[in-house]
Every structure is written in C-alpha cells, then in structure tokens.
Design a protein around this motif. Sequence first.
Motif, PDB file in Angstrom:
ATOM      1  N   PHE A 215       0.825  -1.226   0.000  1.00 26.28           N
ATOM      2  CA  PHE A 215       0.000   0.000   0.000  1.00 26.28           C
ATOM      3  C   PHE A 215       0.850   1.263   0.000  1.00 26.28           C
ATOM      4  CE2 PHE A 215      -4.579  -0.818   0.495  1.00 26.28           C
ATOM      5  CZ  PHE A 215      -4.537  -2.198   0.391  1.00 26.28           C
ATOM      6  N   GLU A 216       2.139   1.137   0.392  1.00 26.78           N
ATOM      7  CA  GLU A 216       3.015   2.307   0.303  1.00 26.78           C
ATOM      8  C   GLU A 216       3.137   2.758  -1.154  1.00 26.78           C
ATOM      9  OE1 GLU A 216       5.193   4.268   2.551  1.00 26.78           O
ATOM     10  OE2 GLU A 216       3.434   3.622   3.687  1.00 26.78           O
ATOM     11  N   HIS A 219      -1.032   4.685  -4.010  1.00 26.02           N
ATOM     12  CA  HIS A 219      -1.418   5.762  -3.099  1.00 26.02           C
ATOM     13  C   HIS A 219      -2.931   5.877  -3.032  1.00 26.02           C
ATOM     14  CE1 HIS A 219       2.768   6.782  -2.920  1.00 26.02           C
ATOM     15  NE2 HIS A 219       2.804   6.805  -4.242  1.00 26.02           N
ATOM     16  N   VAL A 220      -3.564   4.925  -2.321  1.00 27.45           N
ATOM     17  CA  VAL A 220      -5.015   5.031  -2.160  1.00 27.45           C
ATOM     18  C   VAL A 220      -5.307   6.110  -1.120  1.00 27.45           C
ATOM     19  CG1 VAL A 220      -5.419   2.626  -2.749  1.00 27.45           C
ATOM     20  CG2 VAL A 220      -5.017   3.269  -0.376  1.00 27.45           C
ATOM     21  N   ASN A 221      -6.603   6.474  -1.019  1.00 24.39           N
ATOM     22  CA  ASN A 221      -6.947   7.567  -0.107  1.00 24.39           C
ATOM     23  C   ASN A 221      -6.666   7.173   1.337  1.00 24.39           C
ATOM     24  OD1 ASN A 221      -9.460   6.428   1.189  1.00 24.39           O
ATOM     25  ND2 ASN A 221      -9.920   6.196  -1.007  1.00 24.39           N
ATOM     26  N   GLU A 222      -6.489   8.216   2.154  1.00 20.53           N
ATOM     27  CA  GLU A 222      -5.992   8.020   3.520  1.00 20.53           C
ATOM     28  C   GLU A 222      -6.884   7.049   4.311  1.00 20.53           C
ATOM     29  OE1 GLU A 222      -5.680  11.632   5.672  1.00 20.53           O
ATOM     30  OE2 GLU A 222      -3.585  11.269   6.163  1.00 20.53           O
ATOM     31  N   HIS A 225      -6.479   3.431   3.287  1.00 22.00           N
ATOM     32  CA  HIS A 225      -5.163   2.964   3.728  1.00 22.00           C
ATOM     33  C   HIS A 225      -5.171   2.647   5.215  1.00 22.00           C
ATOM     34  CE1 HIS A 225      -0.932   3.408   5.013  1.00 22.00           C
ATOM     35  NE2 HIS A 225      -0.667   2.860   3.851  1.00 22.00           N
ATOM     36  N   PHE A 229      -4.496  -0.947   6.911  1.00 23.50           N
ATOM     37  CA  PHE A 229      -3.237  -0.989   7.658  1.00 23.50           C
ATOM     38  C   PHE A 229      -3.503  -1.117   9.155  1.00 23.50           C
ATOM     39  CE2 PHE A 229       0.514   1.474   9.329  1.00 23.50           C
ATOM     40  CZ  PHE A 229       1.345   0.380   9.283  1.00 23.50           C
ATOM     41  N   ASP A 417     -14.094   0.699  -2.132  1.00 17.11           N
ATOM     42  CA  ASP A 417     -13.208   0.589  -0.968  1.00 17.11           C
ATOM     43  C   ASP A 417     -13.308  -0.805  -0.364  1.00 17.11           C
ATOM     44  OD1 ASP A 417     -12.655   3.139  -1.510  1.00 17.11           O
ATOM     45  OD2 ASP A 417     -13.557   4.018   0.294  1.00 17.11           O
ATOM     46  N   GLY A 424      -7.018  -6.443  -0.406  1.00 19.16           N
ATOM     47  CA  GLY A 424      -5.719  -6.078   0.178  1.00 19.16           C
ATOM     48  C   GLY A 424      -5.354  -6.903   1.395  1.00 19.16           C
ATOM     49  N   ARG A 477      -7.683   8.622  -4.801  1.00 20.47           N
ATOM     50  CA  ARG A 477      -6.303   8.556  -4.362  1.00 20.47           C
ATOM     51  C   ARG A 477      -6.042   9.504  -3.201  1.00 20.47           C
ATOM     52  NH1 ARG A 477      -3.056   5.787  -7.719  1.00 20.47           N
ATOM     53  NH2 ARG A 477      -4.286   4.520  -9.152  1.00 20.47           N
ATOM     54  N   ARG A 478      -4.843   9.344  -2.634  1.00 22.31           N
ATOM     55  CA  ARG A 478      -4.394  10.268  -1.603  1.00 22.31           C
ATOM     56  C   ARG A 478      -3.995  11.582  -2.276  1.00 22.31           C
ATOM     57  NH1 ARG A 478       0.692   8.090   0.568  1.00 22.31           N
ATOM     58  NH2 ARG A 478      -0.658   6.408   1.299  1.00 22.31           N
TER      59      ARG A 478
END
Lengths: 571, 571
Positions: A215-216, A219-222, A225, A229, A417, A424, A477-478
């Motif tokens: 996921f690093e 760059h999916v949205n915060e 993530h 995570f 999502d 993921g 995205r982020r």
Amino acid sequence: MALRLGLLLPLLLGQLCSQLLGTSGDSILHYWDLRADNGSWRPKRTQDNGSEVSAHTLLFSLDYQHVQVPFEITLWIMLASLAKIGFHLYNKIPTVVPESCLLIFVGLIMGGLIYSLNDKSPPVMNSDIFFLYLLPPIVLDAGYFMPSRPFFENIGTILLYAVVGTIWNAFGIGLSLYGICQVKYFNLQDVPLLHNLWFGSLIAAVDPVAVLSVFEEIHVNEKLHILVFGESLLNDAVTVVLYKLFKSFCEMPSIKPLDILAGIGKFFLVGIGGIFIGLLFGMVAAFTTRFTKTIRVIEPLFVFLYSYLSYLTAEMFHLSGIVAIIACAMSMKRYVEANISQKSHTTIKYFMKMWSSVSDTLIFIFLGVSTIGNNHEWNWPYICFTVIFCLFWRALGVLVLTFFVNKCHVNTVTRKDQFIIAYGGLRGAICFSLVFLLPEFSRKKLFIAATTVVILFTVIVQGMTIRPLVDLLDVTRRRETSPTVSEQILIRFFDHLLAGIEDISGHWGQYYWKDKLEYFNSMYLQKILLREYDQPKSSIVLLYEKLERKHAIELAEAGQLIHTPSSTSLL
Amino acid sequence: MALRLGLLLPLLLGQLCSQLLGTSGDSILHYWDLRADNGSWRPKRTQDNGSEVSAHTLLFSLDYQHVQVPFEITLWIMLASLAKIGFHLYNKIPTVVPESCLLIFVGLIMGGLIYSLNDKSPPVMNSDIFFLYLLPPIVLDAGYFMPSRPFFENIGTILLYAVVGTIWNAFGIGLSLYGICQVKYFNLQDVPLLHNLWFGSLIAAVDPVAVLSVFEEIHVNEKLHILVFGESLLNDAVTVVLYKLFKSFCEMPSIKPLDILAGIGKFFLVGIGGIFIGLLFGMVAAFTTRFTKTIRVIEPLFVFLYSYLSYLTAEMFHLSGIVAIIACAMSMKRYVEANISQKSHTTIKYFMKMWSSVSDTLIFIFLGVSTIGNNHEWNWPYICFTVIFCLFWRALGVLVLTFFVNKCHVNTVTRKDQFIIAYGGLRGAICFSLVFLLPEFSRKKLFIAATTVVILFTVIVQGMTIRPLVDLLDVTRRRETSPTVSEQILIRFFDHLLAGIEDISGHWGQYYWKDKLEYFNSMYLQKILLREYDQPKSSIVLLYEKLERKHAIELAEAGQLIHTPSSTSLL
C-alpha cells in the motif's frame, strides 16, 4: 548488475570462508535455522576447532569463526540493501512489480543457489529472530509515523475489522477446511478439527509488513489505507490469543467451558495489557527526554530503547507486542518531538525509516529462501481450498462488517473501498513464522506448504494486480499536496465547533472525548512531560510554528538557501 | 535521581525476572561472562525449562528466557544512557571529573551491588563482545570525523610515536619488570622473561577510547590532540603484532631467528594489510553510494556496513581492524558526502556520534564492573613497579622521539606539549580485554591485577589531573571559532604555492605529494566514484559552496528561519 552482485556476494563469500576452514557450506545460514537451538548465535563448531585455528599465528592465518556471526549478519544486510538498489537502478521494474515480490524472487533464486550448492534444503527463517529482531523496527516505524487523526477517526471500524473480522476468518477457514478434510477422496481424515482451527487462526491474520509494503506504493486515499493498515496492525492481539488458545487446547486432554471463558478473558488482557504497557513506556520515554537538553547526542536512542523495551516486555508477558509498541510510539511521539532537537528528530526519522526498510527487505528475502526445499507436504485439494477459503471468508467478512459500519457512520465505506479492503488482505511473514512454531505433528508439513502458497499467492498475485485494479476502479487517491495552513485552521475550528455541539447536545461522540483529552493533556501531561513548558499556546499558533519550522528545514535540506545572502559565513 | 534510577533499574529488573523464574540472579550478566562459551548469546537454561514455561498459557504466564538476550542488552544500554544523563543533570560534576571516571565509578558501584547480591564475583567484560561490538563504533566515529589535514601534516610524527614508541614501551616495561622479578625478596622468580614481555606488549599501548574521552573535554590545540589521538589509534597494529608474536613465542618450544624475522615481516603485513583492506572497502562504499539517488533511505546504511565489514575482514585475517576501519572511513568520507543527501548526512553524523558515545559509556561501566571480584592476585612490588615503569618509559620515549622529531621539523613540539603527550598516555579497555585473553597460567591473575591498577590509575588519576595541568601550563588551546572563508582560501593558496616551490626545487615533500594525489583524485577517482561529475571546479569554489551549505543547515536547525517570509507555506 548491482542486483546480481548483491545476490551472489554473501553466498559466495560465505562459501569461500567456509571452504577455507573446511566447515560445511551452510554455516552462512546456520543461525537462521530453526533446528539450531534457538538464539545460540554461533554454530557449535566454533567451540570445536576454535583453538586449532589460532595455533599458527606466524604464518598468514585466517580465523573465520571469530567474526562469523557479525560478519554474516552484515553480509545479509548488505545483500538486502544491494538488492534494493539493484531494483531501483531500472526505474521501470518497481512501477510494475511491487518490491516485496521482487525481493521474494531474489530469495527464491538465492534459496535455489544454496540448495544446488549444498544439495540440502536451505534453512528457514528462525521465528525467534523474526519476532525479536526483524518485526519490531517495522512496527515501530509504522506506529511512530501513524497519521493519528484518520486512525482515531476510524478506530471503531478498524477494531471491528481487526477483532471480529479476524475471529470470523479464523473460524470460517478452520471449520470449512475441516469440512474438506471429511471428504474421503482427499484422504485428509487424520487432520482433526482443532488442528484445522489452529491453522485457521494463524492463516487468518492480515500481515502488516506485506500490507505496508504494497500500500506504500499504490497511493489510495488516507481512509482506505488506514482501514487496511490499522486492521493488519491491531489484529495481532487476536492472532496471538487464538493461536495460543488452540495451542493449549491441543495440549489439553479435554476442554472445559471454563477454558473458553479464560480464553475470552485472555483476549481482553492481551489487547488492553499491550496498550497499557505501551502507554507506560511511552510516558517514561517522554519524561526521560525532558532531561536530555545537555546531552543531545543520545536523544534518539531513547525513542528506540523504550519502544523496543515495551515490545519485549509485552512479549515477555505473552501480551501483544505489536499493540504495545504502537501505543508506545504514538503516545511518546508528540512529547518527544517537543523536547528533542531538530537534528535528533531528523536522525530518529531517517534511521527509523532505514531500519524498517532493511528488515522489511530481509523478511521478504528470507521468505523466498525459506520457500525452497523439501519441508513441504503437497496435497492439492487442501492447499487450493485454503487459498479459496482465505479469499472467500475475507470477502464475506468485509461485506458483512461494512454493512454494519455503514449503518452507523455518515461517510460510508464505498463498494470500491470494500473490494480493495477485501483484496488487500495480504498474508506474510507472521503466518509463516507462526506455522513453523507449530509443534511437530504428522501434518505440519502440509500446513507449512499451504501457508507458503497462501503467502506467495497473496503477495505476488494480489500484490501485483492490486495496482491495476485500483487504477481500473479509479479508487479515490491520496492527495499529494500537504494541507495548507488555512485548511488546517479550518479543520481545527470545526473540531472545536463539533465538540461544543456534542457537549451541548449531550451526545458524547469522538469530538467530545478528543476535546476532553486535549484539555487533560494541556492541563497535566504537558506540565510533566515537556521541558520548556510555558503558557499553553492556542493549538493554531502551535500549528503555524510547526509548519514554519518544517518549511525552513525543507528549504535548507533542498539546498535552496545556498544563494541566500551569505555575509555571515564570510566572517 | 535519574542516575541512581539508571543504576538500579537493569540490575533490579534483571534480578526480579530471574527470581520470578527461579533462575540464578546472575543471568542478567551471563553473556558478559568469559567463562560462558564465547558468543553463545543465550544461557543454556533456555533449552532446559523453555518448554515448561510455555505450558500454562491460559493463566497469566511469563516467559523471560524468550526475550532475555535483547531485553538485557537493551537494559544495559538504557543504564548507560541514563547514567550519562544523570551526570549532566548536575553541570558541576562533569567539569571537574571526566565522564570516563564517573562511568568507572558507576561500574564499581554496580559491581559491588552484584557482588553483594550474588555473593560471587561479577562477571568480566567478554573480550569478543568488546572487540566485535563495542570497539568498532568508537573507532569508526573517530576515523570518520578525523581532521585529515592535521593528521596528514603530522603523520610522520604520529607513526614514529605509534610504532617506535609502542615497541620501546613494550620492551622497556617488559625487560625492567623482568629485572624486578629477579629480586629474591619479591618472590616473583617464577615469572619468565617471555611472560613479562608479553605483559609489556599488552600494557604498552595507549588506548584510543580513554584518550578520546579525556581529550574531548580538555580542548588542547589541534596538533597536540592529533599527536596523542593518532598515536593511540595507529599503535593498534603494533600491539596486535607484538601480542601475537609473544603469544606464539610462548607456545613454541624454541625460538629461531627466522621466527623473529617473520614477526617483523608480520608487522608490515598487519599494518599495510589493514590500510589496504580499509581503502578497498572505502572505495567500494563510495562507488555504491553512486547508485542510491533513487532510494535515499538506505544511504546511511552503507557507511556503517562497509566500514564494519572492513573491520571484521581485517580481524578475520589477523590484521589491524582499527587501522582498517580508519582507512575505510577516511577514504570514503569525501566521496560519500558528495553523493548522499543532506538528511542522510545528518543521520550518519548523529547516529555515529550516538552509537560511539553509547559503546564508550558501556565500555567504561563494564571496566568498573569487571574490576570488582576476586580474580586478582595482589603483589605490591610488581603492581607498583608496573605503574612506575609505564610512566617512566613513556616519558623517556616521548622525550627521545620528540628530540628526533624536532630535528627535522620547522614547527617543533614544545616542552609543554611533550609533557602532555607523555602524561596523556592513558591505558584502557583494550589492555583489559587483551590481558583476559591470555591463556591460563600461574601468574595470570597477577597480570590482571596489574593491568586493572594501571588502567584505573591512568584513567582516574591522570585523567582527573590533566585538565588542571593543562590550565597550569597554559598549553595553547584549540581555537573555538571555525576558520572563515578568507582564511581557508589563504591556506589553499599557500598549499598550491608550496607545492609549486617543492616541485621546482625538486624536493618532494608532503605538499608535492598532496598536490599529485589531488590531481589523481580529480582525474580518475572522482570520475568513478562521484555521481554528478561535472567539470572539476576549483577547490576554492567547492569550499565556498560547502561552507554555504553548512551555514544554511545550521540556520535552519537553529530555527532562526522561523521568521523568514513564510508566504510559501500559506500557499
């Protein structure tokens, strides 16, 4: 080129040194071997011919045993680093294949080389080394730089996924695999229910290392993530408990309801105990950095020492080390940063990143190395169904849980999502180390094979396809730019406003508690933990200063100041 | 307070944990014990009741062995750091007593506590751990930040002191102690000549760690500092050779002239071999950092990895590891710094300082701890004469050597400087580890006692009195302000001028060679080792830019930029 060099360097050097001394070629990997008595960091043979080596001192003599342990560790780290450089030399590769996959491939190649050179299966990653030395840096890095705002905003959802989701997966996979075992045709009848559940408990957990490394790069949205995570981090408590629970169940002659109750109690103990230990060490760390003004040079040390201690202490009491180190890092960060110097701050940040990236690299390489060899028992149906069930139960779990989550939240988790969350759910080194920690029983090798396949499948197949999928579904995205001062001021403003509204309306939501916590912090904690404690500035002023400082550092480190009026340096 | 806390923390915790598991209380120090089989990083008892510990998982269980090794190492480092903070809380103490003394006292107190708690002498510092893990960081730090200009200006003098001086001391002390042994009244006749010489060879060497820690605090002029410090670093080669030589002589039935010849040959091998290995790794390190542009995060790693590898490789071949690591650090510094980012640079610098200061602290504490106990044989005359001879022969050696040095140098070494050089010949942990590496023979404990006394005497008495003496003699101090651009330009200018003069006059002095080296560097090395290699700028321009960058960073890190126009951050 550098990559290939990095590959062969340690291997050949190790071989060379070993051959020179007539020791068996696998010495270079000896201490990665589970069968070696845990933690004995030097092969037995040291004691054997250690004396005979130092006999002929006048001639050109070589004493490899003397330096073997640090030498080989250094070589392994060197290999990892050079491999990393190797990938980044060709900018195309890392954009297509995630680094974790590349590293696993490197490991596979190395394992093959070792296998062919020694005609015996290369040793596997020692679980002790993984849990005591490789995992903590990564988790510390994750916790220390965890974006606290989105984390606490979604803490409820994260916990739901982490706790309920993991239990759901564990039992789902375990039970359905037990069902598979009942099919006469697969001749797996000898795998009992408890073993299946045990296996389910270790295969259920999403792996923070794998998730982070994948996921690093996409760059999916915060929010997305932090959901994936955060779950991967917090489910450690559940995994620890379930794993230990089934372990003890398998050891027990009969299971009483009391034991199950104790298990449930244990679960809260493990989670909350971990948090408690983490907070404790975090506070002590912050308090310690109050007194380092006169001796800046060892400031960074305390961040590492205390967080590592919190991890070890938690492990010692069979609590969740990961939860502990995260609580420690998140709680200390704010105060430590206020106390220490900018240079110490830079040192902490970059050293942490460096360290975690190295042990991340080592983990994946050793995953690859450990895959090669003949400690697998292959049973098509069991392995295939394991992979299928892992995917199925996770997807189902996410769907069901998100349904409830969306019921009681305003900003819901979209279908896209949900898909990414489900997709993921990568497995990684933690499952791998846990399966090797299983006691010896008839079907252990089958479990090892299944785990290895699941890990490789999730990391490689899902890891490689997730980026295209994200593009395809165009998941939000982020945002690349960091928020401006005005934005942040607005956010703060709304926080206060909402806190006020909640307070008036008597509905004690997150904003209310956040406000109370903030008050408690500025009233008591700061007084105790911060060195220069003057009148509490408005958080907005503080924010402004923080941004200013950040900006100045960035300028200087970008070297953009070189052309500022330099009269000062001329005198 | 923090100091006292730091003192008791690891001890009591260790005791606690050990008691909890009914293991003997000394487990916390087990692996610092020489008698433990070297490098076996975990007490044997782990294998014994390791299983029984993980049996009752449902209850509140504790598994100390599992985390023992990292836990105790972390606690020791923590103790060291807290002790350091403790001193600096009271600003008066460190100004009077050098830190090394304070740390030794801490060690003595701890040793006493352990002694009284266990009723057995506390274990001594394991020589392997000292040479493989504690010494390298200090030497790396020393080499990496060695001021190359004064070092190479005085290299001749330094080598003379290091090589001839050390041999002189070794034989002087050894022979005169043998003389003492002949006095019937002291009943020491059983100590043979070779053992005395062997002892002389290990007690002769000035210790870099001790010298550094004392001279860091008294700011004598650069030349004096580099003379003492350079000697203490480079004499390692001599010490290694002499020690090994006498070791093998003692083992041999008879000594042939060939052996002595081989010894002399070995000396050159050890020194030059070390330099060669160091340069090799240094160049490779510089070359590696060419390719780290895309992956800044692991840049600092290579500095540590390669220099440590150079040390280990040298040790492996029985060459001088210290010389190797210094050559490596000095050779790589210039190119690495040109290749890596500013942040990596800060990380390297501060982490190196942190690391070396920690292991420095640990070394002195363990010196103190190891002093306590009953592994000493006390013989007044031998010990007293050892101390006297150490002082006498060093003073004489410095006088004689400096006489020759002053003959062929323009800027001579003044009498005051000579006195400080002679008086600054502190012994330290290297002698200590070497004496414990001696094989078991009747008088080993006598040698241990003598070494301990010499170390304590030099570090405590001389270490505490040297600062007042420096004030008394008012030795020229180091200038606090860093040279301005104009000064440095002048210096460069004169270098070129002198090089030219030497070239014309046909006298090939240091300036001539420096110029040639500079030419070779800019012609070939830079092309290979530097990433952005554009046309070689004039060294003065480079210097100017360097100073500018330094200045900018300093400004930013002093936070003086906070009040610069901040429009950018407002977007």
